[in-house]
Enzyme design. Structure first.
Site, short mmCIF file in Angstrom:
data_model
loop_
_atom_site.label_atom_id
_atom_site.label_comp_id
_atom_site.label_asym_id
_atom_site.label_seq_id
_atom_site.Cartn_x
_atom_site.Cartn_y
_atom_site.Cartn_z
CE LYS A 117 39.90 46.78 50.99
NZ LYS A 117 41.24 46.19 50.98
NE ARG B 271 45.89 41.70 46.95
CZ ARG B 271 45.14 42.16 47.95
NH1 ARG B 271 44.00 41.57 48.26
NH2 ARG B 271 45.51 43.21 48.65
CE1 TYR C 23 10.51 29.57 45.48
CE2 TYR C 23 11.87 31.04 46.80
CZ TYR C 23 10.95 30.84 45.78
OH TYR C 23 10.50 31.92 45.06
CG MET D 174 15.95 37.87 45.21
SD MET D 174 15.54 38.13 43.49
CE MET D 174 16.37 36.77 42.70
C1 LIG Z 1 41.79 46.05 52.15
C2 LIG Z 1 43.21 46.36 52.37
C3 LIG Z 1 43.63 46.88 53.61
C4 LIG Z 1 42.73 46.96 54.82
O1 LIG Z 1 42.59 45.64 55.34
P1 LIG Z 1 41.90 45.39 56.75
O2 LIG Z 1 42.16 43.96 57.06
O3 LIG Z 1 40.45 45.67 56.57
O4 LIG Z 1 42.54 46.31 57.71
C5 LIG Z 1 44.95 47.29 53.71
N1 LIG Z 1 45.79 47.16 52.67
C6 LIG Z 1 45.42 46.64 51.49
C7 LIG Z 1 46.42 46.53 50.39
C8 LIG Z 1 44.13 46.20 51.30
O5 LIG Z 1 43.77 45.67 50.14
#
Ligand SMILES: *Cc1c(COP(=O)(O)O)cnc(C)c1O
Length: 383
Positions: free
Chosen positions: A35, A134, A273, A322
């Site tokens: 991801k 979550r 800056y 930037m």
């Molecule tokens: C991102 C994520 C992982 C991986 O997490 P790491 O700490 O990078 O191993 C695993 N499960 C879910 C549901 C995640 O969102």
């Protein structure tokens, strides 16, 4: 090519995945999280490298991330860890991406799309909220929701998963919390089984649990950060050695740029800056074409970040702009215009620190450092 680039060492990535795999019981599957553009490393190349190294499944956050993998030829199952909008459901099903579901409305959306696409039986995974707060169904409602999945007649339960909130911490309290999450997850699995429904692939372990708790691997682990070469927060190489589970991880990314100008500075001259730094004596300043527009964040300068040039570390002075920043190289450093300047990465590239060191300096985690590199930074893949 622009001087500022991220070098992605795919052989280190594959090494990390093989290291993880060597620690799994035979038959335990591995789902590698790619991801957020593979935590900033480039999702497509990393996904293919992960599959070559033995990943059974890949995890994305959004439909677009999954679709890009399918377009690139990935045929392995793709698990979508976050929720998508109703308008995206059809595309998710069309691309055979496996969603995490946990409520009836969302289940109905997928059932409808799977029916329309004649894609039955379509596997979905049930997310269980065991304490992350979550997404996920509460353990006591898991059986009911599994029945809702099977009751659609088109969806099937391909697996069940939950996510840990504090597994990267070593405090006694947090370890107890992870134990509790694990037992709540097992309760949810049993409840589904008792309802006569097979739970499919049971998955619990993120990177921290994958490294430290083989007793919690279940049917599949879902590592992310360790594949990219960093330990999760308090889990370190020395901790793992102390519990006789050593794991040698290699950082995958080097972030580098080039000295694009060297400017002599007089005592009393200010930089940048806000004029936050003034030369206390005569010095030379190297200008680097990297800034927060690249993901080289302003707060790194507050943390006192240093940059490696010709094997030595030099401090960034003033505020990071930037597109540029300024580094104090002192007089007679021997540094030449167009020399390579390495922000973080692997020692073979001349790095003196990793993304983890940069994270610690600026009060964050390696995840954020690599995934916030902007698309302007070209990823250069080394096989
Ligand atoms: C991102 C994520 C992982 C991986 O997490 P790491 O700490 O990078 O191993 C695993 N499960 C879910 C549901 C995640 O969102």
């Amino acid at each position: 090519m622009r001087a500022t680039k991220a070098i992605i060492h795919l052989q280190n990535f594959r090494h990390n995945i093989s290291t993880i795999q060597a620690a799994l019981a035979s038959g335990t599957k591995m789902c590698v999280a790619v991801k957020a553009d593979a935590y900033g490393h480039g999702a497509i190349r990393c996904a293919h490298a992960a599959v070559e190294a033995g990943a059974d499944m890949l995890a994305v956050a959004t439909p677009e991330e999954g679709i890009a993998l399918r377009k690139s030829g990935i045929t392995q199952p793709i698990l979508m860890l976050s929720l998508c909008a109703p308008e995206e459901v059809e595309a998710v099903v069309h691309n055979s991406i496996t969603p995490l579901v946990f409520d009836e409305e969302y289940i109905a959306l997928f059932a409808e799309a799977a029916k329309k696409a004649c894609a039955a039986p379509y596997p979905v995974h049930l997310a269980v909220d065991t304490g992350m707060g979550r997404i996920g169904v509460l353990p006591e409602d898991a059986a009911h929701m599994a029945r809702a999945v099977m009751g659609t007649g088109v969806l099937v339960l391909g697996g069940m998963g939950t996510h840990c909130a504090v597994s990267d911490s070593l405090s006694a309290e947090n370890r107890a919390y992870t134990e509790q999450q694990f037992s709540r997850f097992l309760q949810a699995v049993s409840a589904v089984q008792d309802a006569g429904i097979a739970p499919g692939i049971r998955h619990f372990a993120n990177s921290a649990v994958t490294l430290a708790r083989p007793d919690m691997h279940l049917d599949m682990v879902r590592p992310g950060i360790i594949a990219y070469g960093y330990y999760p927060d308090e889990i370190t190489a020395s901790y793992l050695e102390s519990i006789s589970r050593p794991a040698e991880l290699r950082p995958v990314m080097t972030l580098e740029t080039q000295v694009c100008a060297i400017r002599p500075f007089r005592k009393g001259q200010s930089i940048g800056y806000g004029r936050t730094w003034t030369a206390a004596e005569d010095t030379d300043i190297a200008v680097l074409p990297i800034g927060y527009g690249d993901g080289f964040l302003r707060r790194f300068a507050q943390g006192g970040i240093q940059v490696a040039i010709r094997g030595k570390a030099y401090p960034v002075r003033g505020r990071i702009c930037m597109d540029q920043c300024m580094v104090d190289i002192g007089k007679n450093s021997g540094i030449q215009r167009w020399d390579r300047a390495v922000i973080f990465g692997v020692p073979e590239d001349g790095a003196l620190q990793s993304a983890d060191d940069v994270a610690r300096l600026s009060g964050t985690i390696s995840y954020e450092i690599t995934s916030c590199l902007s698309p302007r930074v070209e990823r250069v893949f080394v096989d």
